[in-house]
Design an enzyme around this catalytic site. Sequence first.
Site, PDB file in Angstrom:
ATOM      1  N   ARG A  75       0.812  -1.004  -0.092  1.00 40.51           N
ATOM      2  CA  ARG A  75       0.233  -0.106   0.102  1.00 40.51           C
ATOM      3  C   ARG A  75       0.868   1.226  -0.187  1.00 40.51           C
ATOM      4  O   ARG A  75       1.442   1.483   1.208  1.00 40.51           O
ATOM      5  CB  ARG A  75      -0.845  -0.198   1.102  1.00 40.51           C
ATOM      6  CG  ARG A  75      -2.075   1.386   1.509  1.00 40.51           C
ATOM      7  CD  ARG A  75      -3.145   0.628   0.406  1.00 40.51           C
ATOM      8  NE  ARG A  75      -3.380   0.247   0.451  1.00 40.51           N
ATOM      9  CZ  ARG A  75      -4.629  -0.673  -1.110  1.00 40.51           C
ATOM     10  NH1 ARG A  75      -4.610   0.097  -1.970  1.00 40.51           N
ATOM     11  NH2 ARG A  75      -5.109  -1.562  -0.315  1.00 40.51           N
ATOM     12  N   HIS A 171      -0.129   4.196 -10.624  1.00 43.70           N
ATOM     13  CA  HIS A 171      -0.554   3.871  -9.395  1.00 43.70           C
ATOM     14  C   HIS A 171       0.171   4.700  -8.043  1.00 43.70           C
ATOM     15  O   HIS A 171       0.104   4.492  -6.939  1.00 43.70           O
ATOM     16  CB  HIS A 171      -1.392   2.519  -9.534  1.00 43.70           C
ATOM     17  CG  HIS A 171      -2.902   3.162  -8.209  1.00 43.70           C
ATOM     18  ND1 HIS A 171      -2.488   3.396  -7.204  1.00 43.70           N
ATOM     19  CD2 HIS A 171      -3.810   2.343  -8.235  1.00 43.70           C
ATOM     20  CE1 HIS A 171      -4.139   3.122  -6.913  1.00 43.70           C
ATOM     21  NE2 HIS A 171      -4.625   2.468  -7.373  1.00 43.70           N
ATOM     22  N   ASP A 215     -12.781   8.800  -6.986  1.00 36.99           N
ATOM     23  CA  ASP A 215     -12.457   7.714  -7.317  1.00 36.99           C
ATOM     24  C   ASP A 215     -12.987   8.281  -8.637  1.00 36.99           C
ATOM     25  O   ASP A 215     -13.906   7.675  -9.158  1.00 36.99           O
ATOM     26  CB  ASP A 215     -12.659   6.385  -6.673  1.00 36.99           C
ATOM     27  CG  ASP A 215     -12.216   5.245  -7.108  1.00 36.99           C
ATOM     28  OD1 ASP A 215     -11.236   5.356  -8.715  1.00 36.99           O
ATOM     29  OD2 ASP A 215     -12.582   3.531  -6.719  1.00 36.99           O
ATOM     30  N   GLU A 279      -2.920   8.856 -10.902  1.00 38.62           N
ATOM     31  CA  GLU A 279      -2.470   7.853 -12.081  1.00 38.62           C
ATOM     32  C   GLU A 279      -2.298   8.224 -12.553  1.00 38.62           C
ATOM     33  O   GLU A 279      -3.213   8.379 -13.788  1.00 38.62           O
ATOM     34  CB  GLU A 279      -3.576   7.064 -11.064  1.00 38.62           C
ATOM     35  CG  GLU A 279      -3.542   6.464  -9.898  1.00 38.62           C
ATOM     36  CD  GLU A 279      -4.249   5.615  -9.910  1.00 38.62           C
ATOM     37  OE1 GLU A 279      -4.440   4.567 -10.619  1.00 38.62           O
ATOM     38  OE2 GLU A 279      -5.415   5.360  -8.682  1.00 38.62           O
TER      39      GLU A 279
HETATM   40  C1  BG6 Z   1      -7.858   3.294  -8.239  1.00 39.90           C
HETATM   41  C2  BG6 Z   1      -9.089   2.180  -8.501  1.00 39.90           C
HETATM   42  O1  BG6 Z   1      -7.090   2.783  -9.401  1.00 39.90           O
HETATM   43  O2  BG6 Z   1      -7.121   1.882  -6.614  1.00 39.90           O
HETATM   44  C3  BG6 Z   1      -9.696   2.321  -6.557  1.00 39.90           C
HETATM   45  O3  BG6 Z   1      -9.609   3.628  -9.125  1.00 39.90           O
HETATM   46  C4  BG6 Z   1      -9.312   1.122  -6.339  1.00 39.90           C
HETATM   47  O4  BG6 Z   1     -11.105   1.894  -7.174  1.00 39.90           O
HETATM   48  C5  BG6 Z   1      -7.616   2.024  -5.816  1.00 39.90           C
HETATM   49  O5  BG6 Z   1     -10.070   1.170  -4.829  1.00 39.90           O
HETATM   50  C6  BG6 Z   1      -7.078   0.918  -5.287  1.00 39.90           C
HETATM   51  O6  BG6 Z   1      -7.372  -0.367  -5.381  1.00 39.90           O
HETATM   52  P1  BG6 Z   1      -5.640  -1.640  -4.891  1.00 39.90           P
HETATM   53  O7  BG6 Z   1      -6.383  -2.936  -5.715  1.00 39.90           O
HETATM   54  O8  BG6 Z   1      -5.023  -0.611  -4.904  1.00 39.90           O
HETATM   55  O9  BG6 Z   1      -7.017  -1.771  -3.322  1.00 39.90           O
END
Ligand code: BG6
Length: 307
Positions: A75, A171, A215, A279
């Site tokens: 994360r 991302h 989002d 992103e």
């Molecule tokens: C974003 C999405 O890019 O990533 C969200 O638009 C999503 O909908 C977020 O919740 C995080 O995704 P993840 O899979 O890393 O928890």
Amino acid sequence: MSDTAQTLNERFAIPGLSFRADASGLVFADIDNAGGTATLCLQGAHLTTWRPKDQAEPVVWLSPLAKYAPGKSIRGGAPVCWPWFGPHATESGFPGHGFARTVDWKVIGAKALDSGETQIRLLLAQNDATRAQWPRATRLELTATVGKTLRIDLTTTNLDTEDIVIGEALHTYFHIGDIGRIQVLGLEGSEFVDKVDGGARKTQAGPVTCAGEVDRVYVNTAAECVIVDPDLKRRVRVAKSGSNSTVVWTPWTEKAEKMGDFGPGRANQGGWREMVCVESANALDNVVSVPAGEAHTLTVVYSAEAL
Ligand code: BG6
């Protein structure tokens, strides 16, 4: 078998770049040069930290509760979403945002550039699980160039005999003073798909600000974005090429608590209020068709300057 930190140090260590394994067994590249410092996890080719030396605070955010485990996405940092973005179009059992961020990558080069920057090149290592989800002959390479700025190039080469269609994103989680006070500039007038409003299509009026979960997939935009941060008194610039979508995301209280690895939603605790995802993507309307034998590169360049 994955390379160990020791074999990587023997083959690729240079002044300002070395490899180490942590307690979970994941291997990281640590970069430290005159312009900045960064860390990159070989699982996922996932850059986890970056701080230019002229910034007191990191520019890339990493959750204080980030978990490091084989096969799990970390994360924070700059996860690589590929070869699809978001849920898979037809297979609900396939992982969200693709598999590139949770599989091993191999180091294929490391260089100290004349500019003083440090460059590392990685190649996604395919395995039976990735081939089951993506049975196409494709090469995915990531190059990170670290210094006062951070550049990431993500190149998809189609080695197949037919066209391939990919979705992708860098991302990146950016470190900010407080989510309620930043503005994201550069998306004014762009169309976006609002994922917190059932996918409704809307048009952005003015800068993006956040007062709850956001989002959004902005489509058909190659614009540079700027995060204006009055608390950290800086502007973070997100310049890109080969990317026609931009995603802006903050989970806000409820979702962050549910996800569990975001840290507290209070000031100065390093949790979700201190990050925003901007992103650089190719998603929805902007998935990319790469003809057989050709390559496509998504490039981002991040920089920070005083307000
Ligand atoms: C974003 C999405 O890019 O990533 C969200 O638009 C999503 O909908 C977020 O919740 C995080 O995704 P993840 O899979 O890393 O928890």
